[in-house]
Design an enzyme around this catalytic site. Structure first.
Site, short mmCIF file in Angstrom:
data_model
loop_
_atom_site.label_atom_id
_atom_site.label_comp_id
_atom_site.label_asym_id
_atom_site.label_seq_id
_atom_site.Cartn_x
_atom_site.Cartn_y
_atom_site.Cartn_z
N THR A 1 0.81 -1.23 0.00
CA THR A 1 0.00 0.00 0.00
C THR A 1 0.84 1.28 0.00
OG1 THR A 1 -1.45 1.33 1.43
CG2 THR A 1 -0.19 -0.38 2.52
N GLU B 1 0.19 3.66 1.75
CA GLU B 1 0.26 4.14 3.14
C GLU B 1 1.66 3.92 3.73
OE1 GLU B 1 -2.13 5.70 5.24
OE2 GLU B 1 -3.19 5.98 3.35
N TYR C 1 -2.06 0.51 10.85
CA TYR C 1 -2.31 -0.21 9.59
C TYR C 1 -1.04 -0.21 8.74
CZ TYR C 1 -3.81 -0.82 4.75
OH TYR C 1 -3.90 -1.23 3.45
N LYS D 1 1.39 -3.30 7.58
CA LYS D 1 1.64 -3.54 6.16
C LYS D 1 3.13 -3.43 5.81
CE LYS D 1 -2.28 -4.34 3.93
NZ LYS D 1 -2.45 -5.43 2.94
P1 GDP Z 1 -6.96 5.90 3.26
O1 GDP Z 1 -6.13 6.75 2.34
O2 GDP Z 1 -6.72 4.44 3.07
O3 GDP Z 1 -6.88 6.30 4.69
O4 GDP Z 1 -8.49 6.09 2.73
P2 GDP Z 1 -9.72 6.90 3.33
O5 GDP Z 1 -10.71 7.03 2.23
O6 GDP Z 1 -10.20 6.28 4.60
O7 GDP Z 1 -9.13 8.34 3.71
C1 GDP Z 1 -8.50 9.17 2.76
C2 GDP Z 1 -8.23 10.55 3.38
O8 GDP Z 1 -9.48 11.22 3.59
C3 GDP Z 1 -7.56 10.50 4.76
O9 GDP Z 1 -6.51 11.46 4.80
C4 GDP Z 1 -8.65 10.90 5.73
O10 GDP Z 1 -8.17 11.59 6.89
C5 GDP Z 1 -9.46 11.84 4.86
N1 GDP Z 1 -10.85 12.02 5.31
C6 GDP Z 1 -11.49 13.20 5.51
N2 GDP Z 1 -12.74 12.99 5.96
C7 GDP Z 1 -12.90 11.64 6.05
C8 GDP Z 1 -14.00 10.82 6.46
O11 GDP Z 1 -15.06 11.30 6.83
N3 GDP Z 1 -13.82 9.46 6.39
C9 GDP Z 1 -12.64 8.91 5.97
N4 GDP Z 1 -12.54 7.57 5.90
N5 GDP Z 1 -11.58 9.67 5.59
C10 GDP Z 1 -11.71 11.01 5.63
#
Ligand code: GDP
Length: 287
Positions: free
Chosen positions: A69, A71, A93, A97
């Site tokens: 990933t 990440e 996470y 990973k």
């Molecule tokens: P990730 O990149 O695997 O963490 O995928 P996510 O879709 O969970 O999050 C992507 C980015 O969106 C991260 O930087 C989160 O902090 C930001 N983010 C902002 N608002 C939200 C929210 O309401 N839900 C999630 N899941 N992420 C959010």
């Protein structure tokens, strides 16, 4: 992934030629709540799978794809990120990973296993889990259209991601296992957009122009025509440590696998919004 004996049993029964190891506790925010389980399933889980293939003496016949990933790069100072970029993980996470990445590489080098790490940047589709930000936005839009929800609450609006279309990325996974030699590849579009950009484009799909007013937790996304508040910021969705910016450089995959993404950001948003709006239309006929 937490149960070796069942992993061995199923691999023995199936004797697969290719294993696509995608199983994980894959939500970054949730990994802060359940770090030990995440380490077990995502880190040791990969070891259990690799060991199962080795115990069963299948290293000659079974190829393994490991879902690594972006990440891993965390808040990397190097932009864009490729296979040579140092890792700087920022969540339980990502750290689980990291182990998964290196144990896969180690088994390849130590035991000659055909094992590849796909370092995939975010890949989205209408099948995305509802608690990932892209799907959360597109689902909320269809709920708002149906009058089932008034507003969407989001966290860090300025986080930027290199968002691709999952089916394109699955093709890259398959291509990795069709090569002569196993290797690790970054898969990305090479374009980065913020959560704010995603929300704006998604609302545009339903002919709403979002305008932002206020700052920090007080910031709001409003319908520029009616003034209606559609997006609010909530501290609940901020992470203890976030990854602010990711941008991938997938030139190695483009050159060696002949891979390139077919769907760009605007089409991705369109596909996801349309799928959720259509799905809910279908449901509203049934109920
Ligand atoms: P990730 O990149 O695997 O963490 O995928 P996510 O879709 O969970 O999050 C992507 C980015 O969106 C991260 O930087 C989160 O902090 C930001 N983010 C902002 N608002 C939200 C929210 O309401 N839900 C999630 N899941 N992420 C959010």
């Amino acid at each position: 992934m937490t149960d070796s004996s069942n992993l061995i049993r199923i691999i023995k029964e199936i004797q697969p030629h290719e294993i696509y190891h995608l199983a994980a506790q894959s939500h970054v925010h949730i990994s802060f709540e359940v770090p030990e389980y995440t380490a077990n399933a995502d880190g040791l889980g990969t070891l259990r799978l690799l060991e199962a293939v080795r115990f069963l003496d299948l290293q000659e016949s079974t190829k393994i794809y490991n879902a690594s990933t972006s990440e891993l790069f965390g808040n990397s100072k190097i932009i864009p990120q490729n296979e040579e970029t140092p890792f700087n993980p920022r969540s339980p996470y990502a750290i689980a990973k990291l182990y998964s990445f290196y144990i896969t590489k180690n088994f390849r080098e130590a035991y000659n296993l055909f094992a590849c790490n796909g370092i995939l940047f975010n890949h989205e589709s209408p099948r995305r889990g509802e608690n990932f930000v892209t799907r959360k936005i597109t689902l909320s839009i269809s709920n708002i259209l149906r009058g089932k929800q008034n507003k969407l609450y989001l966290g860090n609006l300025d986080a930027k991601r290199d968002w691709g279309y999952a089916p394109d990325y699955v093709e890259a996974m398959w291509l990795m296992l069709q090569q002569k030699r196993p290797d690790d590849y970054v898969i990305s579009t090479g374009e980065s957009y913020s959560v704010r950009n995603f929300a704006e484009s998604a609302f545009r799909e339903i002919d709403i122009n979002l305008e932002w007013i206020g700052e920090g937790f007080e910031e709001r996304g409003v319908n520029s025509e009616t003034g209606e508040v559609l997006v609010e910021v909530s501290p609940d969705y901020f992470r203890p440590a976030d990854v602010d910016f990711l941008l991938g450089d997938s030139s190695k995959a483009r050159k060696e696998l002949g891979w390139e993404p077919k769907i760009g950001f605007n089409d991705l948003v369109k596909i996801m919004v349309q799928a959720d709006v259509k799905q809910l239309k279908k449901k509203s006929v049934i109920y």
